[in-house]
Design a protein around this motif. Structure first.
Motif, PDB file in Angstrom:
ATOM      1  N   ILE A 159     -65.331  68.584 -57.004  1.00 37.90           N
ATOM      2  CA  ILE A 159     -65.548  69.854 -57.685  1.00 37.90           C
ATOM      3  C   ILE A 159     -66.407  69.586 -58.915  1.00 37.90           C
ATOM      4  O   ILE A 159     -66.155  68.634 -59.662  1.00 37.90           O
ATOM      5  N   GLY A 160     -67.452  70.372 -59.075  1.00 35.73           N
ATOM      6  CA  GLY A 160     -68.356  70.095 -60.179  1.00 35.73           C
ATOM      7  C   GLY A 160     -69.256  71.265 -60.498  1.00 35.73           C
ATOM      8  O   GLY A 160     -69.155  72.346 -59.904  1.00 35.73           O
ATOM      9  N   ILE A 161     -70.143  71.017 -61.429  1.00 34.36           N
ATOM     10  CA  ILE A 161     -71.101  72.035 -61.836  1.00 34.36           C
ATOM     11  C   ILE A 161     -72.438  71.366 -62.137  1.00 34.36           C
ATOM     12  O   ILE A 161     -72.482  70.261 -62.686  1.00 34.36           O
ATOM     13  N   LYS A 162     -73.521  72.022 -61.734  1.00 34.15           N
ATOM     14  CA  LYS A 162     -74.874  71.535 -61.976  1.00 34.15           C
ATOM     15  C   LYS A 162     -75.634  72.544 -62.828  1.00 34.15           C
ATOM     16  O   LYS A 162     -75.321  73.735 -62.829  1.00 34.15           O
ATOM     17  N   TYR A 163     -76.635  72.022 -63.517  1.00 28.07           N
ATOM     18  CA  TYR A 163     -77.505  72.899 -64.310  1.00 28.07           C
ATOM     19  C   TYR A 163     -78.948  72.473 -64.109  1.00 28.07           C
ATOM     20  O   TYR A 163     -79.286  71.292 -64.216  1.00 28.07           O
ATOM     21  N   ASP A 164     -79.791  73.439 -63.803  1.00 25.13           N
ATOM     22  CA  ASP A 164     -81.222  73.201 -63.633  1.00 25.13           C
ATOM     23  C   ASP A 164     -81.950  74.298 -64.400  1.00 25.13           C
ATOM     24  O   ASP A 164     -81.926  75.466 -64.006  1.00 25.13           O
ATOM     25  N   GLY A 165     -82.581  73.911 -65.520  1.00 26.89           N
ATOM     26  CA  GLY A 165     -83.190  74.927 -66.361  1.00 26.89           C
ATOM     27  C   GLY A 165     -84.471  74.482 -67.017  1.00 26.89           C
ATOM     28  O   GLY A 165     -84.947  73.356 -66.804  1.00 26.89           O
ATOM     29  N   PHE A 166     -85.029  75.371 -67.820  1.00 23.57           N
ATOM     30  CA  PHE A 166     -86.280  75.129 -68.532  1.00 23.57           C
ATOM     31  C   PHE A 166     -87.384  74.698 -67.564  1.00 23.57           C
ATOM     32  O   PHE A 166     -88.072  73.696 -67.778  1.00 23.57           O
ATOM     33  N   GLU A 167     -87.470  75.454 -66.455  1.00 27.14           N
ATOM     34  CA  GLU A 167     -88.494  75.229 -65.431  1.00 27.14           C
ATOM     35  C   GLU A 167     -88.443  73.802 -64.882  1.00 27.14           C
ATOM     36  O   GLU A 167     -89.461  73.156 -64.659  1.00 27.14           O
ATOM     37  N   GLY A 168     -87.227  73.327 -64.668  1.00 21.62           N
ATOM     38  CA  GLY A 168     -87.032  72.004 -64.087  1.00 21.62           C
ATOM     39  C   GLY A 168     -87.086  70.862 -65.075  1.00 21.62           C
ATOM     40  O   GLY A 168     -86.973  69.696 -64.678  1.00 21.62           O
ATOM     41  N   ALA A 169     -87.228  71.156 -66.365  1.00 15.82           N
ATOM     42  CA  ALA A 169     -87.332  70.091 -67.365  1.00 15.82           C
ATOM     43  C   ALA A 169     -85.989  69.434 -67.650  1.00 15.82           C
ATOM     44  O   ALA A 169     -85.945  68.287 -68.099  1.00 15.82           O
ATOM     45  N   ILE A 170     -84.889  70.142 -67.397  1.00  9.82           N
ATOM     46  CA  ILE A 170     -83.562  69.591 -67.650  1.00  9.82           C
ATOM     47  C   ILE A 170     -82.689  69.794 -66.416  1.00  9.82           C
ATOM     48  O   ILE A 170     -82.591  70.904 -65.881  1.00  9.82           O
ATOM     49  N   TYR A 171     -82.076  68.709 -65.974  1.00 10.97           N
ATOM     50  CA  TYR A 171     -81.108  68.765 -64.879  1.00 10.97           C
ATOM     51  C   TYR A 171     -79.864  68.006 -65.326  1.00 10.97           C
ATOM     52  O   TYR A 171     -79.952  66.883 -65.844  1.00 10.97           O
ATOM     53  N   ALA A 172     -78.697  68.616 -65.142  1.00  6.91           N
ATOM     54  CA  ALA A 172     -77.442  67.975 -65.516  1.00  6.91           C
ATOM     55  C   ALA A 172     -76.392  68.278 -64.459  1.00  6.91           C
ATOM     56  O   ALA A 172     -76.410  69.342 -63.828  1.00  6.91           O
ATOM     57  N   ALA A 173     -75.479  67.331 -64.262  1.00  3.91           N
ATOM     58  CA  ALA A 173     -74.404  67.516 -63.291  1.00  3.91           C
ATOM     59  C   ALA A 173     -73.157  66.808 -63.792  1.00  3.91           C
ATOM     60  O   ALA A 173     -73.230  65.701 -64.336  1.00  3.91           O
ATOM     61  N   PHE A 174     -72.022  67.467 -63.607  1.00  5.11           N
ATOM     62  CA  PHE A 174     -70.731  66.885 -63.972  1.00  5.11           C
ATOM     63  C   PHE A 174     -69.752  67.204 -62.856  1.00  5.11           C
ATOM     64  O   PHE A 174     -69.677  68.346 -62.387  1.00  5.11           O
ATOM     65  N   ALA A 175     -68.999  66.190 -62.397  1.00  3.30           N
ATOM     66  CA  ALA A 175     -68.132  66.408 -61.243  1.00  3.30           C
ATOM     67  C   ALA A 175     -66.890  65.534 -61.323  1.00  3.30           C
ATOM     68  O   ALA A 175     -66.894  64.460 -61.938  1.00  3.30           O
ATOM     69  N   TYR A 176     -65.841  66.028 -60.668  1.00  2.00           N
ATOM     70  CA  TYR A 176     -64.619  65.254 -60.444  1.00  2.00           C
ATOM     71  C   TYR A 176     -64.484  65.046 -58.939  1.00  2.00           C
ATOM     72  O   TYR A 176     -64.719  65.968 -58.150  1.00  2.00           O
ATOM     73  N   TYR A 177     -64.121  63.835 -58.523  1.00  2.00           N
ATOM     74  CA  TYR A 177     -63.967  63.559 -57.097  1.00  2.00           C
ATOM     75  C   TYR A 177     -62.616  62.906 -56.827  1.00  2.00           C
ATOM     76  O   TYR A 177     -62.017  62.261 -57.691  1.00  2.00           O
ATOM     77  N   ASP A 178     -62.132  63.089 -55.614  1.00  2.00           N
ATOM     78  CA  ASP A 178     -60.897  62.463 -55.154  1.00  2.00           C
ATOM     79  C   ASP A 178     -61.127  62.024 -53.713  1.00  2.00           C
ATOM     80  O   ASP A 178     -61.477  62.853 -52.860  1.00  2.00           O
ATOM     81  N   GLN A 179     -60.944  60.732 -53.448  1.00  2.00           N
ATOM     82  CA  GLN A 179     -61.263  60.194 -52.131  1.00  2.00           C
ATOM     83  C   GLN A 179     -60.135  59.316 -51.613  1.00  2.00           C
ATOM     84  O   GLN A 179     -59.516  58.560 -52.364  1.00  2.00           O
ATOM     85  N   GLU A 180     -59.870  59.427 -50.316  1.00  2.00           N
ATOM     86  CA  GLU A 180     -58.949  58.548 -49.614  1.00  2.00           C
ATOM     87  C   GLU A 180     -59.663  58.019 -48.375  1.00  2.00           C
ATOM     88  O   GLU A 180     -60.281  58.786 -47.639  1.00  2.00           O
ATOM     89  N   LYS A 181     -59.571  56.718 -48.153  1.00  2.00           N
ATOM     90  CA  LYS A 181     -60.241  56.137 -46.994  1.00  2.00           C
ATOM     91  C   LYS A 181     -59.531  54.864 -46.563  1.00  2.00           C
ATOM     92  O   LYS A 181     -58.764  54.264 -47.320  1.00  2.00           O
ATOM     93  N   THR A 182     -59.807  54.471 -45.340  1.00  2.00           N
ATOM     94  CA  THR A 182     -59.332  53.204 -44.806  1.00  2.00           C
ATOM     95  C   THR A 182     -60.539  52.325 -44.538  1.00  2.00           C
ATOM     96  O   THR A 182     -61.535  52.791 -43.979  1.00  2.00           O
ATOM     97  N   GLU A 183     -60.473  51.072 -44.961  1.00  2.00           N
ATOM     98  CA  GLU A 183     -61.598  50.174 -44.744  1.00  2.00           C
ATOM     99  C   GLU A 183     -61.111  48.779 -44.392  1.00  2.00           C
ATOM    100  O   GLU A 183     -60.024  48.363 -44.799  1.00  2.00           O
ATOM    101  N   ARG A 184     -61.931  48.066 -43.618  1.00  2.00           N
ATOM    102  CA  ARG A 184     -61.628  46.688 -43.260  1.00  2.00           C
ATOM    103  C   ARG A 184     -62.461  45.779 -44.156  1.00  2.00           C
ATOM    104  O   ARG A 184     -63.690  45.868 -44.178  1.00  2.00           O
ATOM    105  N   LEU A 185     -61.780  44.931 -44.920  1.00  2.00           N
ATOM    106  CA  LEU A 185     -62.459  44.082 -45.884  1.00  2.00           C
ATOM    107  C   LEU A 185     -63.262  43.005 -45.169  1.00  2.00           C
ATOM    108  O   LEU A 185     -62.770  42.348 -44.245  1.00  2.00           O
ATOM    109  N   GLY A 186     -64.498  42.802 -45.615  1.00  2.00           N
ATOM    110  CA  GLY A 186     -65.423  41.934 -44.902  1.00  2.00           C
ATOM    111  C   GLY A 186     -64.992  40.484 -44.812  1.00  2.00           C
ATOM    112  O   GLY A 186     -65.101  39.857 -43.765  1.00  2.00           O
TER     113      GLY A 186
END
Length: 263
Positions: free
Chosen positions: A49-76
């Protein structure tokens, strides 16, 4: 994925994704035991969940987000199956300050845990202290076992060697000339302190690394000088499999020159 774009450049968004991948070994195959145990598929699930900002005719771009992930992986290295959970915050800012100067800033703050019966090497000095021995009595010996033997089954631990915080700031300035461009870039990355092992016996300090480049670009030719670790910062990172007894030294100052010509 849900998102909505406002007229003022703000865009809140909420993506959710599930994926599955084959649990392969180091040569790309699937172990027969994984098929028998029905552990040949690695599921992954992430919500953001997050929010992005694109303004001043593309001169400024900003993004802030929170993430939550669960996964299974096999260690190399050990081929152990691990259940990994992670959450955190991510920030990015790109800004064009005038016709010639731009900046890029990023930052992450994360927390990652794992569960798994993983091959574990124990710090020999700590083992000696806990068992009433002198460190020299176990010097040169490798003390290892499975994680379940030490912590019990399904023990959740902080993932070792993964810094909780990383931040960087880079700036680029372009000197426009009649027949060429001279570009100067300079930036710094700060990495927070972290423990190398799950028992949190060895702590690596935080560090900052400065990198820079100088490039000269003409119509058919270009010259790029890249310098990494400008201040020759000395730092260390985790050694993965032998994380409780070994740390990897940093690479010192390095420089490279790339020359390109289009015929």
């Amino acid at each position: 994925s849900l998102s909505y774009s406002f007229d003022n450049g703000l865009k809140p968004y909420l993506p959710y994704a599930e994926s599955n991948s084959l649990s392969t070994n180091q040569v790309g195959g699937i172990a027969p035991a994984a098929i028998r145990n029905k552990a040949y598929v690695q599921p992954s699930e992430i919500t953001e969940i997050g929010i992005k900002y694109d303004g001043f005719e593309g001169a400024i771009y900003a993004a802030f987000a929170y993430y939550d992930q669960e996964k299974t992986e096999r260690l190399g290295e050990t081929q152990a199956l691990a259940s990994v959970e992670g959450d955190g915050f991510e920030f990015e800012l790109r800004a064009l300050l005038g016709d010639n100067f731009s900046i890029l800033a990023t930052a992450t703050k994360s927390d990652t845990t794992e569960i798994g019966d993983i091959f574990t090497v124990i710090n020999s000095a700590d083992f000696a202290r806990q068992n009433g021995l002198r460190p020299e009595q176990v010097y040169g010996k490798r003390i290892s076992t499975s994680r379940n033997t030490i912590l019990g089954p399904n023990a959740k631990v902080e993932r070792a060697g993964l810094p909780d915080s990383i931040a960087s700031l880079y700036g680029t300035y372009v000197f426009a000339m009649d027949s060429a461009d001279l570009t100067v870039a300079l930036g710094v990355t700060r990495v927070g302190s972290t423990y190398t092992d799950i028992f949190q016996k060895i702590k690596l300090p935080s560090y900052e690394v400065w990198n820079g480049s100088l490039s000269y670009t003409m119509e058919r030719a270009s010259f790029v000088l890249q310098v990494n670790n400008i201040l020759d910062e000395e730092y260390y990172t985790s050694a993965d499999l032998f994380d409780s007894v070994v740390v990897k030294p940093s690479e010192g100052r390095t420089a490279s020159l790339t020359i390109k010509y289009d015929f």
